[in-house]
Design a protein around this motif. Structure first.
Motif, PDB file in Angstrom:
ATOM      1  N   ILE A  22     -26.566   6.829  12.387  1.00  0.00           N
ATOM      2  CA  ILE A  22     -25.427   6.467  11.556  1.00  0.00           C
ATOM      3  C   ILE A  22     -24.189   7.158  12.103  1.00  0.00           C
ATOM      4  N   GLU A  23     -23.156   6.391  12.356  1.00  0.00           N
ATOM      5  CA  GLU A  23     -21.909   6.944  12.881  1.00  0.00           C
ATOM      6  C   GLU A  23     -20.785   6.666  11.888  1.00  0.00           C
ATOM      7  N   TYR A  24     -19.794   7.563  11.850  1.00  0.00           N
ATOM      8  CA  TYR A  24     -18.738   7.472  10.840  1.00  0.00           C
ATOM      9  C   TYR A  24     -17.379   7.242  11.470  1.00  0.00           C
ATOM     10  N   PHE A  25     -16.560   6.525  10.729  1.00  0.00           N
ATOM     11  CA  PHE A  25     -15.142   6.423  11.064  1.00  0.00           C
ATOM     12  C   PHE A  25     -14.356   6.859   9.839  1.00  0.00           C
ATOM     13  N   GLU A  26     -13.470   7.822  10.023  1.00  0.00           N
ATOM     14  CA  GLU A  26     -12.736   8.403   8.899  1.00  0.00           C
ATOM     15  C   GLU A  26     -11.239   8.202   9.105  1.00  0.00           C
ATOM     16  N   SER A  27     -10.562   7.804   8.032  1.00  0.00           N
ATOM     17  CA  SER A  27      -9.105   7.682   8.125  1.00  0.00           C
ATOM     18  C   SER A  27      -8.476   8.083   6.795  1.00  0.00           C
ATOM     19  N   PRO A  28      -7.381   8.850   6.852  1.00  0.00           N
ATOM     20  CA  PRO A  28      -6.698   9.261   5.616  1.00  0.00           C
ATOM     21  C   PRO A  28      -6.012   8.076   4.963  1.00  0.00           C
ATOM     22  N   ARG A  29      -5.955   8.082   3.657  1.00  0.00           N
ATOM     23  CA  ARG A  29      -5.259   7.028   2.934  1.00  0.00           C
ATOM     24  C   ARG A  29      -3.753   7.282   2.988  1.00  0.00           C
ATOM     25  N   SER A  30      -3.008   6.216   2.870  1.00  0.00           N
ATOM     26  CA  SER A  30      -1.549   6.319   2.954  1.00  0.00           C
ATOM     27  C   SER A  30      -1.000   7.229   1.862  1.00  0.00           C
ATOM     28  N   GLU A  31      -0.046   8.073   2.263  1.00  0.00           N
ATOM     29  CA  GLU A  31       0.590   8.966   1.300  1.00  0.00           C
ATOM     30  C   GLU A  31       2.088   8.670   1.169  1.00  0.00           C
ATOM     31  N   TYR A  32       2.490   7.474   1.573  1.00  0.00           N
ATOM     32  CA  TYR A  32       3.892   7.102   1.422  1.00  0.00           C
ATOM     33  C   TYR A  32       4.236   7.058  -0.061  1.00  0.00           C
ATOM     34  N   LYS A  33       5.320   7.716  -0.428  1.00  0.00           N
ATOM     35  CA  LYS A  33       5.681   7.814  -1.843  1.00  0.00           C
ATOM     36  C   LYS A  33       5.989   6.454  -2.456  1.00  0.00           C
ATOM     37  N   TRP A  34       6.620   5.575  -1.685  1.00  0.00           N
ATOM     38  CA  TRP A  34       6.989   4.279  -2.247  1.00  0.00           C
ATOM     39  C   TRP A  34       5.752   3.432  -2.536  1.00  0.00           C
ATOM     40  N   ILE A  35       4.703   3.592  -1.702  1.00  0.00           N
ATOM     41  CA  ILE A  35       3.452   2.871  -1.960  1.00  0.00           C
ATOM     42  C   ILE A  35       2.778   3.430  -3.207  1.00  0.00           C
ATOM     43  N   THR A  36       2.752   4.768  -3.306  1.00  0.00           N
ATOM     44  CA  THR A  36       2.162   5.421  -4.476  1.00  0.00           C
ATOM     45  C   THR A  36       2.876   4.991  -5.755  1.00  0.00           C
ATOM     46  N   THR A  37       4.207   4.871  -5.669  1.00  0.00           N
ATOM     47  CA  THR A  37       4.989   4.448  -6.834  1.00  0.00           C
ATOM     48  C   THR A  37       4.657   3.011  -7.229  1.00  0.00           C
ATOM     49  N   LEU A  38       4.602   2.114  -6.236  1.00  0.00           N
ATOM     50  CA  LEU A  38       4.305   0.710  -6.519  1.00  0.00           C
ATOM     51  C   LEU A  38       2.912   0.542  -7.123  1.00  0.00           C
ATOM     52  N   LYS A  39       1.969   1.396  -6.707  1.00  0.00           N
ATOM     53  CA  LYS A  39       0.594   1.292  -7.198  1.00  0.00           C
ATOM     54  C   LYS A  39       0.454   1.761  -8.647  1.00  0.00           C
ATOM     55  N   LYS A  40       1.526   2.293  -9.196  1.00  0.00           N
ATOM     56  CA  LYS A  40       1.507   2.713 -10.596  1.00  0.00           C
ATOM     57  C   LYS A  40       2.156   1.674 -11.518  1.00  0.00           C
ATOM     58  N   ILE A  41       2.738   0.636 -10.923  1.00  0.00           N
ATOM     59  CA  ILE A  41       3.440  -0.370 -11.713  1.00  0.00           C
ATOM     60  C   ILE A  41       2.491  -1.524 -12.041  1.00  0.00           C
ATOM     61  N   PRO A  42       2.226  -1.763 -13.321  1.00  0.00           N
ATOM     62  CA  PRO A  42       1.357  -2.883 -13.705  1.00  0.00           C
ATOM     63  C   PRO A  42       1.844  -4.198 -13.100  1.00  0.00           C
ATOM     64  N   VAL A  65      -0.195  -4.821  -4.224  1.00  0.00           N
ATOM     65  CA  VAL A  65      -0.085  -3.696  -3.288  1.00  0.00           C
ATOM     66  C   VAL A  65      -1.472  -3.240  -2.849  1.00  0.00           C
ATOM     67  N   GLY A  66      -2.405  -3.193  -3.798  1.00  0.00           N
ATOM     68  CA  GLY A  66      -3.768  -2.795  -3.470  1.00  0.00           C
ATOM     69  C   GLY A  66      -4.418  -3.752  -2.502  1.00  0.00           C
ATOM     70  N   LEU A  67      -4.127  -5.045  -2.650  1.00  0.00           N
ATOM     71  CA  LEU A  67      -4.665  -6.051  -1.732  1.00  0.00           C
ATOM     72  C   LEU A  67      -4.176  -5.823  -0.307  1.00  0.00           C
ATOM     73  N   VAL A  68      -2.875  -5.603  -0.169  1.00  0.00           N
ATOM     74  CA  VAL A  68      -2.294  -5.379   1.158  1.00  0.00           C
ATOM     75  C   VAL A  68      -2.845  -4.094   1.767  1.00  0.00           C
ATOM     76  N   GLU A  69      -2.923  -3.034   0.964  1.00  0.00           N
ATOM     77  CA  GLU A  69      -3.438  -1.751   1.453  1.00  0.00           C
ATOM     78  C   GLU A  69      -4.888  -1.880   1.876  1.00  0.00           C
ATOM     79  N   ALA A  70      -5.685  -2.594   1.088  1.00  0.00           N
ATOM     80  CA  ALA A  70      -7.096  -2.773   1.422  1.00  0.00           C
ATOM     81  C   ALA A  70      -7.249  -3.548   2.727  1.00  0.00           C
TER      82      ALA A  70
END
Length: 315
Positions: free
Chosen positions: A41-61, A67-72
């Motif tokens: 079993i081999e792994y690939f690891e990547s940090p999730r985006s920490e852009y503030k504007w993305i984080t803000t948009l992900k809090k808006i109903p 936004v989650g679709l695009v990020e995914a």
């Protein structure tokens, strides 16, 4: 996300280059675990985006679903690229170095989003024409036509998924989908994540992309019923314009049903999604569950490590 890549003659898997893996996204890290031909079993690891504007948009109903679709799609592109490289090495092919890895990843992400939107357009507009052409003379415009349209959407969706589910590779993918859900269900129940423990749990889960598909149909019927139209052209344009709203509301409904799943009566609101998952998931074997556990455990380990490092830095 589930990844299965293989050469032709998939049913036997004998001597074939096969890469199978599961991707889990945590609060700070996204991890894909893939099982190689030699069973490692081999792994690939990547940090999730920490852009503030993305984080803000992900809090808006309503907006956070899109936004989650695009990020995914962006995350999935990176991890699919990793799996493809592993697949190429297993196949004995040379892995060429891309002049711009970022360009390729963004390209795949854009294609992923466009493919999703194209699928939504097809499954949104084709039922409009079917309902109008087949039932236009007998079913009046407005709510009756919208209900007929929703019925055609469900039939098309079920027919499409049932058809592709017959392919051996898709069956294998659906087994990993089931393994993914079993691991999440076991973790949320607080049991130790062993293969034996995980296999006892259901392959269905309230918070699933398959559930989102069926909810988008049902939510669409409700939203489209609120608007009138005077012609087929106006009806088509209306469906296209309202599509982002349908996607956004469907995401909120998905999250809502997940939160209500332990409420005796309201838990049934999530059942349409669970019924669809009976097609999109299959019972996994132990080796598939092992890969899903490995991916999930690695993600949790990296998440905890990241949190501890932050505490040290900010402390």
């Amino acid at each position: 996300m589930v990844i299965v890549l293989a050469q032709q003659n998939v049913p036997s898997y004998g001597g074939q280059a096969v890469i199978e893996g599961v991707m889990f996204g945590g609060k700070t890290m996204t991890v894909t675990a893939v099982r190689k031909k030699n069973h490692e079993i081999e792994y690939f690891e990547s940090p999730r985006s920490e852009y503030k504007w993305i984080t803000t948009l992900k809090k808006i109903p309503l907006l956070r679903g899109i936004v989650g679709l695009v990020e995914a799609s962006a995350n999935g592109a990176k991890h699919l690229n990793f799996a493809s490289e592993q697949y190429s090495m297993e196949s004995g092919e040379e892995v060429s170095e891309s002049p711009s890895k970022l360009t390729m990843i963004l390209g795949v992400a854009v294609v992923g989003v466009l493919s999703f939107l194209f699928g939504k357009f097809v499954f949104t507009l084709v039922p409009v024409f079917l309902a109008d052409f087949l039932l236009g003379k007998w079913v009046p415009d407005g709510v009756p036509q919208t209900l007929a349209e929703g019925g055609f959407k469900i039939l098309l969706l079920l027919g499409y998924i049932t058809a592709i589910a017959q392919a051996p590779l898709i069956k294998r993918l659906f087994q990993y989908h089931g393994a993914e859900h079993k691991v999440i269900n076991a973790f949320e129940s607080g049991v130790e994540l062993t293969v034996a423990n995980v296999q006892k749990f259901s392959a269905l889960h309230y918070r699933c992309g398959s559930s989102f598909l069926i909810f988008s149909v049902l939510v669409g019927v409700v939203i489209y019923s609120l608007f009138s139209y005077d012609s087929l052209t106006e009806r088509v344009v209306q469906r296209i314009v309202l599509l982002p709203l349908v996607i956004g509301v469907s995401y909120e409904v998905l999250q809502w049903t997940n939160k209500l799943r332990d409420v005796p009566v309201l838990r049934y609101l999530g059942y349409p999604g669970l019924w669809l998952q009976k097609i999109t998931t299959r019972e996994p074997d132990d080796s598939q569950v092992e890969v899903a556990i490995a991916s999930f455990q690695k993600m949790r380990e990296l998440d905890q490590k990241h949190v501890q490092e932050r505490m040290v830095t900010t402390g």
